[in-house]
Design a protein around this motif. Structure first.
Motif, PDB file in Angstrom:
ATOM      1  N   SER A  24      82.667 115.753  38.081  1.00 25.92           N
ATOM      2  CA  SER A  24      81.829 115.008  37.340  1.00 25.92           C
ATOM      3  C   SER A  24      82.653 113.523  37.059  1.00 25.92           C
ATOM      4  N   ARG A  25      83.877 113.348  37.051  1.00 22.89           N
ATOM      5  CA  ARG A  25      84.398 112.086  37.046  1.00 22.89           C
ATOM      6  C   ARG A  25      84.007 111.072  38.144  1.00 22.89           C
ATOM      7  N   TYR A  26      83.379 111.442  39.242  1.00 19.75           N
ATOM      8  CA  TYR A  26      83.137 110.733  40.404  1.00 19.75           C
ATOM      9  C   TYR A  26      82.031 110.565  40.930  1.00 19.75           C
ATOM     10  N   ILE A  27      80.979 110.997  39.868  1.00 20.98           N
ATOM     11  CA  ILE A  27      79.724 110.723  40.452  1.00 20.98           C
ATOM     12  C   ILE A  27      78.600 109.963  39.871  1.00 20.98           C
ATOM     13  N   GLY A  28      78.970 109.365  38.750  1.00 24.79           N
ATOM     14  CA  GLY A  28      78.128 108.411  37.686  1.00 24.79           C
ATOM     15  C   GLY A  28      76.767 108.940  37.429  1.00 24.79           C
ATOM     16  N   SER A  29      75.849 108.333  37.410  1.00 26.41           N
ATOM     17  CA  SER A  29      74.623 108.730  37.011  1.00 26.41           C
ATOM     18  C   SER A  29      74.337 109.306  35.683  1.00 26.41           C
ATOM     19  N   GLU A  30      75.402 109.054  34.653  1.00 27.35           N
ATOM     20  CA  GLU A  30      75.071 109.684  33.440  1.00 27.35           C
ATOM     21  C   GLU A  30      74.129 108.718  32.572  1.00 27.35           C
ATOM     22  N   TRP A  31      73.850 109.573  31.555  1.00 22.27           N
ATOM     23  CA  TRP A  31      72.933 109.157  30.540  1.00 22.27           C
ATOM     24  C   TRP A  31      73.125 107.532  30.240  1.00 22.27           C
ATOM     25  N   ASN A  32      72.006 106.692  30.171  1.00 23.31           N
ATOM     26  CA  ASN A  32      72.354 105.278  29.875  1.00 23.31           C
ATOM     27  C   ASN A  32      73.174 104.594  30.387  1.00 23.31           C
TER      28      ASN A  32
END
Length: 618
Positions: A24-32
């Motif tokens: 998940s370090r490399y996928i982006g698309s986090e909240w905000n």
């Protein structure tokens, strides 16, 4: 545009991601997260943090600048972090260029790549990231289709080891400076002029340093003879500064990561600057003067942060949060309003002399985690030398209050190798640690743990100790062994910082342009993540020094004369050289300098030279 499209990259990456550590370090698309349309923006920037995602996402400056740039409709900002070694191998094996998290577009396609310089040991990561992105490392090898590579942050106050790789540096606080630079990049895209002409324009922005307009001549013994600015450029590049923090941009909708990061909580910047004047502390000099945010602003920002993030912990951050003049009303205001929603407050390490056990108890009601204090030196004499106005009595009173209120874990931070240090000062560390532990035992606390951590003194630019040498490694290691022996007690735990990385840090902290070739050599020979002990390749660095004929002792272990030209002489922190010299004299006499917030001006020069004032809200 590069051949690898964003869709291509995403497809390829998704295939092998399950094989790497922490995908998940490399996928982006986090909240905000902010995903803007490239077609609708004039300038595209990528904010590059030269360390892993968890470290970069914990950094407040990253959060501020990412959201600041995206708050302008004409600009777009995305993020990239250094891929860990397993991910780097996958990218190289498949010839996938380094990409940005938001769009998966190659870094090479952006107009600006902006690095933050937080720590000298991340310099190799910068060069490695450029190489992974397919951007020529050397400025002179970049063409009109390559992005502008820029950098700012505390290590930009001695930018010289990176000259040749970074097109220009932003010195100081970037909130007003960076948008101005991006506007000039936008103009350059519409009406291009020559590279040199563009750099001339950008050098007119407050605090922008363009190295190619500054020429350095050396003496035969390797010291600098003079630094000359070309005509039309300032001899001293003075830092940019935000005069009023209440008016400054602050993001209250920060990106919330999927994986746990180092500081996984909301952050509230209560003030900037510190006027305590510790003589080893670079941040205390370069972030002057003290400017506070008002309680009203902070309580409004807290409300917005709580709504936008879902975190239940808010950290009040600054260089010295206990000194914030409205600390009590702000903490009470937050807990009154949000305590029932389960929101807690955390304070970073507190100064012993501004420690308030009631306050500590208020913020740690739920969980009695450890209490951290930083006496820095083991004897009163040495604390006076470094201007750490803390007395043994302060520490023992603070420890006693903490033990009485139920704490059983205390951490103490010290430095070894400080100027004028003697054996007595080292014994003082042992003595203090045992006094604290004995106090806990006497008060009947069970399972006491007193953790003693020692870091190695690294002389930094723009401090009163910038002329001091770093102590030789062999003698520091003797001191570390001695402490390990003397601190054997089941209640005591001793951690110390590795000497070999501190040595290299001192070389780069005090280095000049000649080190650029060493950096490039080290990266080509596999150096990266030098701040991580399991990745640090000391033997490769030593081989590099030998092969290139560079003497590391010349940088790390040489005492510098006041009339020597320093590599960073042309970079202005607002604090005058004369003040630093006087402070160095006072250090050698173990004379203390008062805190100018509540007393007379100490004459450091930052307020008159930059037309700003100390601003206290309490």
């Amino acid at each position: 545009m590069s051949n690898n499209t964003a869709a291509d990259i995403r497809r390829q990456v998704e295939r092998f991601l399950p094989k790497v550590l922490k995908p998940s370090r490399y996928i982006g698309s986090e909240w905000n997260v902010m995903k803007k349309d490239w077609a609708e923006t004039d300038v595209q920037m990528v904010f590059a943090f030269p360390d892993v995602y968890e470290v970069g996402m914990s950094h407040l400056g990253t959060r501020i600048l990412y959201h600041l740039v995206n708050s302008f409709p004409e600009f777009l900002c995305e993020r990239v972090f250094t891929p860990w070694v397993d991910m780097e191998k996958e990218l190289r094996d498949r010839e996938i260029p380094l990409y940005a998290l938001e769009s998966f577009k190659p870094i090479k396609d952006f107009d600006v790549v902006g690095f933050t310089l937080q720590y000298e040991m991340s310099f190799t990561n910068i060069l490695n990231m450029l190489d992974l992105a397919g951007i020529p490392m050397r400025t002179e090898e970049r063409g009109p289709d390559d992005p502008w590579v820029i950098a700012g942050g505390p290590c930009a106050y001695n930018p010289e080891p990176l000259v040749g790789f970074i097109d220009f540096f932003l010195i100081g606080e970037s909130e007003e400076q960076l948008p101005e630079v991006l506007r000039l990049v936008g103009e350059q895209k519409k009406n291009p002029v020559s590279r040199k002409e563009f750099l001339r324009k950008v050098a007119q922005v407050q605090g922008v340093y363009v190295p190619e307009f500054y020429h350095i001549t050396y003496k035969e013994d390797g010291r600098i003879e003079k630094i000359e600015a070309e005509e039309g450029f300032p001899a001293l590049v003075e830092k940019a500064i935000v005069p009023d923090l209440d008016q400054a941009y602050y993001p209250t909708n920060p990106v919330v990561p999927y994986l746990e990061i180092v500081h996984d909580r909301m952050m509230l910047e209560v003030m900037r600057g510190c006027s305590r004047g510790c003589r080893f502390c670079q941040a205390g000099m370069i972030y002057r003067p003290v400017r506070e945010r008002s309680p009203e602003t902070l309580l409004r920002q807290t409300e917005e942060l709580v709504r936008a993030t879902g975190y239940d912990q808010i950290a009040l951050t600054s260089l010295s949060t206990g000194d914030y003049s409205c600390i009590q009303p702000v903490i009470h205001g937050i807990l009154e309003k949000h305590g029932e929603e389960g929101v807690g407050v955390s304070l970073p390490s507190l100064r012993v002399d501004s420690f308030d056990v009631e306050l500590a108890e208020t913020v740690q009601k739920a969980r009695k985690s450890g209490m951290t204090f930083a006496p820095e030196a083991g004897s009163q004499r040495l604390r006076d030398v470094i201007n750490k106005g803390v007395e043994e009595q302060n520490l023992l009173e603070a420890a006693e209050a903490a033990f009485k209120k139920g704490w059983s874990t205390i951490k103490l931070y010290f430095m070894v190798g400080l100027p004028t240090e003697t054996q007595e000062d080292i014994d003082g560390i042992v003595d203090l640690a045992k006094k604290v532990a004995n106090l806990g035992t006497k008060l009947g606390r069970r399972n006491i743990t007193v953790t003693i951590s020692t870091s190695v003194f690294v002389p930094k630019s723009h401090t009163p100790f910038q002329w001091e040498p770093q102590e030789a490694g062999s003698s520091v290691e003797l001191k570390q062994r001695y402490l390990r022996e003397k601190l054997r007690d089941r209640r005591l735990k001793y951690n110390y910082h590795d000497m070999s990385t501190s040595y290299l840090e001192a070389v780069f902290a005090k280095g000049d342009r000649k080190l650029a070739q060493l950096l490039e050599w080290a990266v080509k020979h596999g150096c990266r993540f030098d701040g991580w002990s399991d990745q640090f390749k000391e033997d490769v660095w030593m081989e590099g020094f030998k092969e290139l004929g560079i003497d590391p002792h010349f940088y790390a272990n040489r005492a510098i004369d006041y009339d020597d030209v320093l590599p960073w002489e042309h970079i202005g922190s607002g604090v005058s050289k004369q003040f630093l010299i006087e402070e160095h004299h006072r250090a050698l006499q173990a004379a203390k300098t008062i805190d100018c917030r509540h007393n007379d001006c100490t004459g450091c020069g930052v307020c008159p030279s930059r037309g700003v004032q100390i601003e206290l809200k309490g």
